[in-house]
Motif scaffolding. Structure first.
Motif, PDB file in Angstrom:
ATOM      1  N   HIS A 162       0.833  -1.208   0.000  1.00  0.00           N
ATOM      2  CA  HIS A 162       0.000   0.000   0.000  1.00  0.00           C
ATOM      3  C   HIS A 162       0.867   1.257   0.000  1.00  0.00           C
ATOM      4  O   HIS A 162       0.572   2.221  -0.717  1.00  0.00           O
ATOM      5  CB  HIS A 162      -0.930  -0.008   1.218  1.00  0.00           C
ATOM      6  CG  HIS A 162      -2.042   0.985   1.131  1.00  0.00           C
ATOM      7  ND1 HIS A 162      -1.916   2.277   1.587  1.00  0.00           N
ATOM      8  CD2 HIS A 162      -3.297   0.891   0.632  1.00  0.00           C
ATOM      9  CE1 HIS A 162      -3.051   2.928   1.377  1.00  0.00           C
ATOM     10  NE2 HIS A 162      -3.905   2.107   0.811  1.00  0.00           N
ATOM     11  N   LEU A 237      -4.449   1.519   7.147  1.00  0.00           N
ATOM     12  CA  LEU A 237      -4.921   0.998   5.861  1.00  0.00           C
ATOM     13  C   LEU A 237      -6.404   1.316   5.652  1.00  0.00           C
ATOM     14  O   LEU A 237      -6.822   1.709   4.554  1.00  0.00           O
ATOM     15  CB  LEU A 237      -4.700  -0.521   5.801  1.00  0.00           C
ATOM     16  CG  LEU A 237      -3.254  -1.006   5.680  1.00  0.00           C
ATOM     17  CD1 LEU A 237      -3.176  -2.501   5.926  1.00  0.00           C
ATOM     18  CD2 LEU A 237      -2.689  -0.658   4.302  1.00  0.00           C
ATOM     19  N   ASN A 241      -8.712   4.385   3.172  1.00  0.00           N
ATOM     20  CA  ASN A 241      -9.666   3.918   2.155  1.00  0.00           C
ATOM     21  C   ASN A 241     -11.114   4.211   2.533  1.00  0.00           C
ATOM     22  O   ASN A 241     -12.031   3.536   2.088  1.00  0.00           O
ATOM     23  CB  ASN A 241      -9.481   2.410   1.933  1.00  0.00           C
ATOM     24  CG  ASN A 241      -8.204   2.099   1.197  1.00  0.00           C
ATOM     25  OD1 ASN A 241      -8.152   2.129  -0.024  1.00  0.00           O
ATOM     26  ND2 ASN A 241      -7.133   1.811   1.929  1.00  0.00           N
ATOM     27  N   ILE A 255      -9.018  -4.045   0.344  1.00  0.00           N
ATOM     28  CA  ILE A 255      -7.690  -3.467   0.078  1.00  0.00           C
ATOM     29  C   ILE A 255      -6.777  -4.512  -0.561  1.00  0.00           C
ATOM     30  O   ILE A 255      -6.038  -4.219  -1.505  1.00  0.00           O
ATOM     31  CB  ILE A 255      -7.065  -2.931   1.391  1.00  0.00           C
ATOM     32  CG1 ILE A 255      -7.967  -1.844   1.982  1.00  0.00           C
ATOM     33  CG2 ILE A 255      -5.659  -2.385   1.156  1.00  0.00           C
ATOM     34  CD1 ILE A 255      -7.630  -1.431   3.395  1.00  0.00           C
TER      35      ILE A 255
END
Length: 349
Positions: A162, A237, A241, A255
């Protein structure tokens, strides 16, 4: 020295594995209790980490000093009377309920991805759990020593990918993301309360079984720090998003989908392993409790609990759990305060 390091590692793995569960590994728990509060959620996770460290030290010290064998003994020690009985009942109720939900979840996961009967997933989980549980404390430590590193590896891989592919994600970006709720402190306290009380179910018998206070405390502190870092990463994370992750039951899977089928499959496997780890921890905790209360063998307790959880897994038990969740959170937090007060009084004499 080598044996001591291995023991500390195993204790830290048990600590992480007991708290994590499928809810945290999937991102769902972090999403509900932290991500919705925006950048302030990181402060909430930090508070949880501090509470884990303080409470694990208190639980270990009290367990060794009073030779406690289960969470029942700890609860009645620091909270005698009606409130202690309520706390004990709710803890047992949630551990059995959690175990039942995990069996149902295992059946659903196996059915969804392999197209076989749900009972295959349920009995596979039961069979594997019995093998590990019959090894008592040793089995609990062995299984978490494998599962927890697997979880950390997959989450770190997802995190690094990521960062590599989404370089625009930074602290100022995180701070600019809108939040949906404000009471982040209450949420973090309730969340830490759940986990401390449930984790005590493993820490108490583990302390008596191992008996090495320094190793137990070192392992718990490392486990709490590892758990805090893991929660930070998952929250990072998820928060990067928003709002897309709120549409999915397994937010981290959304993800992981961006980085190929292999990582997605690895994440699903880790989620099942965490379900397995929590199943073992829950049954182990209640098993030790029944062993002490009814003076029956630990193995008989394990079989009895599993026989109870199998039929419960087939009914709408999750609705009952969700209704009593807030009550359990309040009782758990009161239990934390009682533990701290009792500990201060005990060691100020």
């Amino acid at each position: 020295m080598k044996e001591k390091i291995i023991l500390i590692f195993q204790i830290s793995a048990v600590f992480i594995g007991t708290v994590v569960g499928a809810g945290l590994a999937s991102g769902q728990e972090i999403s509900q209790f932290f991500t919705q509060y925006g950048y302030k959620s990181f402060f909430g996770i930090l508070i949880c980490g501090i509470i884990y460290i303080i409470m694990s030290i208190i639980v270990i010290n009290l367990s060794i000093k009073y030779k406690l064998n289960s969470y029942d003994g700890l609860i009645l020690l620091v909270s005698p009377g009606f409130l202690g009985m309520v706390t004990n009942f709710l803890t047992t109720f949630f551990l059995i309920g959690g175990s039942s939900i995990i069996l149902a979840g295992s059946g659903a996961l196996i059915h969804q991805y392999f197209g076989v009967s749900r009972w295959v997933g349920i009995f596979f989980m039961v069979f594997a759990s019995i093998i590990i549980l019959f090894r008592d404390t040793k089995g609990l430590m062995e299984i978490n020593s494998v599962i927890v590193p697997s979880l950390i590896l997959v989450i770190l891989t997802l995190f690094l990918l990521h960062l590599i592919f989404y370089k625009n994600v930074n602290l100022s970006f995180i701070k600019s993301i809108p939040y949906y709720k404000n009471n982040w402190l209450l949420s973090s306290l309730v969340y830490s309360g759940f986990n401390v009380l449930c984790c005590s179910g493993v820490l108490v018998p583990l302390s008596l079984s191992i008996g090495k206070k320094k190793s137990l405390i070192a392992g718990s502190i490392i486990g709490a720090l590892g758990l805090t870092i893991l929660a930070f990463i998952i929250n990072f994370l998820l928060i990067s998003n928003i709002p897309y992750i709120f549409k999915y039951e397994i937010p981290l899977l959304y993800i992981a989908n961006r980085f190929g089928k292999l990582l997605q499959t690895m994440l699903l496997f880790v989620i099942w392993l965490e379900m397995f780890s929590t199943e073992v921890s829950d049954v182990y905790s209640v098993g030790k409790n029944l062993q002490e209360i009814f003076n029956i063998s630990y193995n008989k307790s394990v079989i009895l609990i599993i026989l109870i959880t199998i039929p419960i897994s087939q009914i709408g038990f999750i609705n009952l759990i969700s209704l009593l969740y807030p009550a359990f959170g309040v009782v758990s937090f009161i239990f934390i305060l009682q533990c701290i007060i009792f500990y201060i009084r005990e060691y100020s004499k």
